[in-house]
Design an enzyme around this catalytic site. Structure first.
Site, mmCIF file in Angstrom:
data_model
loop_
_atom_site.group_PDB
_atom_site.id
_atom_site.type_symbol
_atom_site.label_atom_id
_atom_site.label_comp_id
_atom_site.label_asym_id
_atom_site.label_seq_id
_atom_site.Cartn_x
_atom_site.Cartn_y
_atom_site.Cartn_z
ATOM 1 N N TYR A 80 0.808 -1.216 0.000
ATOM 2 C CA TYR A 80 0.000 0.000 0.000
ATOM 3 C C TYR A 80 0.847 1.274 0.000
ATOM 4 C CZ TYR A 80 -4.448 -2.441 0.785
ATOM 5 O OH TYR A 80 -5.571 -3.220 0.666
ATOM 6 N N LYS A 87 3.773 -13.610 5.899
ATOM 7 C CA LYS A 87 3.866 -14.659 4.876
ATOM 8 C C LYS A 87 5.345 -14.924 4.615
ATOM 9 C CE LYS A 87 1.746 -17.358 1.821
ATOM 10 N NZ LYS A 87 0.998 -18.534 2.249
ATOM 11 N N ASP A 108 -2.502 -16.723 5.715
ATOM 12 C CA ASP A 108 -3.631 -17.526 5.252
ATOM 13 C C ASP A 108 -4.146 -18.426 6.370
ATOM 14 O OD1 ASP A 108 -1.065 -18.547 4.776
ATOM 15 O OD2 ASP A 108 -1.635 -19.646 2.992
ATOM 16 N N ASP A 111 -5.349 -4.795 6.364
ATOM 17 C CA ASP A 111 -6.569 -4.351 5.699
ATOM 18 C C ASP A 111 -7.539 -5.519 5.543
ATOM 19 O OD1 ASP A 111 -8.431 -2.821 4.301
ATOM 20 O OD2 ASP A 111 -7.336 -2.924 2.413
#
Length: 168
Positions: free
Chosen positions: A11, A81, A114, A138
């Site tokens: 972002y 991640k 995830d 987000d």
């Protein structure tokens, strides 16, 4: 409580539009430096850059731990991640672990993003304070809002060193 870094990650807005000369230049540069290649036809490829810094990560993870301590929270979970994004999310995780050592009174754990989505949907009661890079924050903040009735009942705040903006 979801604590989301808000100045870095995907972002940050460092993007290169397909078909632009500067995109072709970035693609050619990356292809000359990396074993992994981007499609060489820059007319069909857009590129985003994901910056993660020690300073930005320390700032937000420290904020999460300070918030936990000041509000009687017991655990901070760093979400990442790093199994795939070794140099950005890997840095995030490394810095998170380093900051956590300074807060022995607060439990620390980490989760891959995830898996965290699944865990939050199935067992939200196991989590207390989550700290995440911008994009994951987000996504998970909307997921968490869904658990309590929607975005309209999930308050938020953007808190910086010189001011803050709050929203319903």
């Amino acid at each position: 409580i979801i604590v989301r870094e808000n100045t870095e990650d995907l972002y940050a807005g460092i993007e290169f539009e397909r078909g632009k000369p500067e995109t072709e230049e970035i693609v050619n540069f990356i292809n000359s430096k990396s074993k992994r290649k981007i499609a060489t036809d820059a007319t069909t490829t857009g590129v985003s850059i994901k910056p993660i810094s020690v300073e930005g990560t320390e700032r937000i993870v420290k904020f999460a731990f300070d918030y936990a301590r000041e509000n009687g929270r017991k655990k901070v979970t760093s979400v990442h991640k790093a199994n795939i994004m070794k140099f950005t999310d890997g840095l995030w995780l490394e810095v998170s672990r380093d900051v956590a050592k300074k807060y022995p009174d607060i439990e620390f754990e980490d989760r891959i993003v995830d898996n965290m989505c699944m865990q939050l949907a199935q067992k939200p009661e196991l989590y207390d304070v989550l700290v995440l890079p911008n994009l994951y924050g987000d996504i998970l903040s909307d997921l968490a809002a869904g658990l309590v009735g929607g975005l309209g009942v999930a308050p938020g705040g953007n808190i910086g060193p010189g001011g803050a903006v709050f929203e319903a």
